[in-house]
Design an enzyme around this catalytic site. Structure first.
Site, PDB file in Angstrom:
ATOM      1  N   GLY A   1       4.166  -7.049   5.789  1.00  0.00           N
ATOM      2  CA  GLY A   1       2.603  -7.231   6.140  1.00  0.00           C
ATOM      3  C   GLY A   1       1.507  -7.698   6.355  1.00  0.00           C
ATOM      4  O   GLY A   1       2.368  -8.933   5.964  1.00  0.00           O
TER       5      GLY A   1
ATOM      6  N   GLU B   1      -2.312  -7.442   0.413  1.00  0.00           N
ATOM      7  CA  GLU B   1      -3.004  -7.739   1.784  1.00  0.00           C
ATOM      8  C   GLU B   1      -4.539  -7.046   1.634  1.00  0.00           C
ATOM      9  O   GLU B   1      -5.848  -7.390   1.971  1.00  0.00           O
ATOM     10  CB  GLU B   1      -2.720  -6.622   2.421  1.00  0.00           C
ATOM     11  CG  GLU B   1      -1.553  -7.157   3.376  1.00  0.00           C
ATOM     12  CD  GLU B   1      -1.361  -8.775   3.541  1.00  0.00           C
ATOM     13  OE1 GLU B   1      -1.863  -9.092   4.470  1.00  0.00           O
ATOM     14  OE2 GLU B   1      -0.265  -9.053   3.992  1.00  0.00           O
TER      15      GLU B   1
HETATM   16 ZN    ZN Z   1      -1.247 -13.068   2.582  1.00  0.00          ZN
END
Ligand code: ZN
Ligand code: CA
Length: 373
Positions: A184, A225
């Site tokens: 991601g 994230e």
């Molecule tokens: Zn990272």
């Protein structure tokens, strides 16, 4: 010589682990190259952040901040069309990790227990959409697009992705078939917010049930994230073998990222410093397995709160989660209204204000409502 060393390190990493946890550094560099305004805004973030922290020493007394989330599920087969329950399992992970109610908090080595933070940030599925209509915060989009890379397709409906909900108001998360080798990525904050702000995560790494794949099956990719989305850097400060600075004083300087699940202490006294405790490899901003991660520090918390206050202020006050839509209404979205009657049982065709009315539905449910004016 330097070039050869880089290649060898990259090769070693691929050998140890075929998965690159995170494409945030790459996407940030790409965006800065393509957009000078973004590059300019990003270059000022560290200084602005330091200044905010200096001017707001009592930030930690703030009440809980709740971030409204929309999840765009992009799918071309049933497997990629992950269940509501899988999505909600990710929200649970986020609330546990950011409030430090995660059950594996006990695995944080005792030397760091006292700096492990309850970040006082929570997450909710949006209950109001950008048009003010009720929503469950899940946007399902069937697509013929193949695996998504790090370009704008994912956040463009016309390109086979899904358009953003307003970036200032919602945390947009796209869950999709992501290119092989990537888990991601996220867009770090600045005074310039553009299209595509948010997170992109592979459907095999989102949540902790359903289609998730070990060892990234405990929802920590989204935790990591969102750390980036709130201005956290990797604990090793970026680059290969860099001993870099993550601009957080209570995370020890470490030489590079860690994979798998090291034992404590790991790499003590590296980076020419006397640090018997070694790497904080169990920090959410390292690259270790989901099962080995368990903390943000107080310093990271401060930086995240600064990011919300400075660059994402709409997250501080909004009614996009609880708002006007009650739980019962969300659950009963598919029922049909039969008629509206007043307290004497008379059918009402035009709804008067400030008068209690009974709403009768085809599933047998009855609701009492009053429109206050
Ligand atoms: Zn990272
Ligand atoms: Ca540090």
């Amino acid at each position: 010589m330097k070039k050869i060393l880089t290649i060898l390190l990259a090769g070693a990493t691929l050998f140890l682990n075929a998965q690159e946890r995170c494409g945030t550094t790459a996407i940030t560099e790409k965006m800065m190259l393509e957009n000078p305004e973004y590059a300019n805004a990003r270059s000022k973030v560290n200084q602005q952040t330091e200044k905010w922290i200096e001017n707001n020493p009592n930030h930690s007394e703030k009440t809980i901040i709740t971030i409204p989330v929309v999840v765009h599920v992009l799918y071309s087969n049933n497997n990629q069309n992950i269940s509501d329950a899988q999505i909600l399992s990710q929200i649970d992970v986020l609330n546990e990790d950011f409030r430090r109610t995660n059950v594996d908090a006990i695995n944080t080595p005792s030397v760091w227990q006292s700096i492990a933070a309850d970040s006082e940030i929570e997450f909710c599925m949006a209950t109001t959409d950008p048009n003010g209509q009720p929503t469950d915060g899940i946007d399902r989009v069937q697509t013929t697009h193949g695996a998504f890379g790090m370009n704008s397709d994912v956040h463009s409906t016309s390109a086979g992705g899904a358009d953003d909900w307003p970036n200032d108001d919602y945390l947009n998360i796209w869950v999709c078939n992501i290119e092989t080798g990537l888990l991601g990525y996220a867009t770090p904050p600045s005074n310039w917010t553009g299209d595509g702000d948010g997170l992109v995560i592979g459907y095999q790494y989102f949540g902790r049930i359903g289609t998730v794949q070990s060892p990234y099956n405990k929802g920590r990719t989204a935790t990591h994230e969102i750390g980036h989305w709130l201005n956290l850097d990797h604990v090793w400060g970026g680059g290969w073998g860099s001993c870099g600075d993550d601009n957080v004083s209570d995370t020890p300087t470490q030489e590079q990222e860690n994979y798998s699940c090291p034992g404590y202490p790991h790499n003590p006294n590296s980076c020419s410093t006397t640090n018997p405790d070694g790497d904080m490899f169990m920090n959410y901003m390292d690259y270790t397995n989901d099962a080995c991660m368990n903390l943000f520090t107080n310093g990271q918390k401060t930086r995240m709160l600064a990011a919300i206050n400075q660059y994402r202020p709409n997250m501080l006050n909004h009614d996009l989660c609880a708002g006007t839509v009650g739980v019962s209404e969300t659950l009963n979205q598919k029922r049909e209204l039969i008629k509206i009657v007043d307290v004497l049982g008379r059918t009402i065709n035009q709804q008067p204000t400030n008068t209690p009315l009974l709403y009768l539905y085809d599933d047998g449910s009855v609701e009492k409502k009053i429109i206050v004016e």
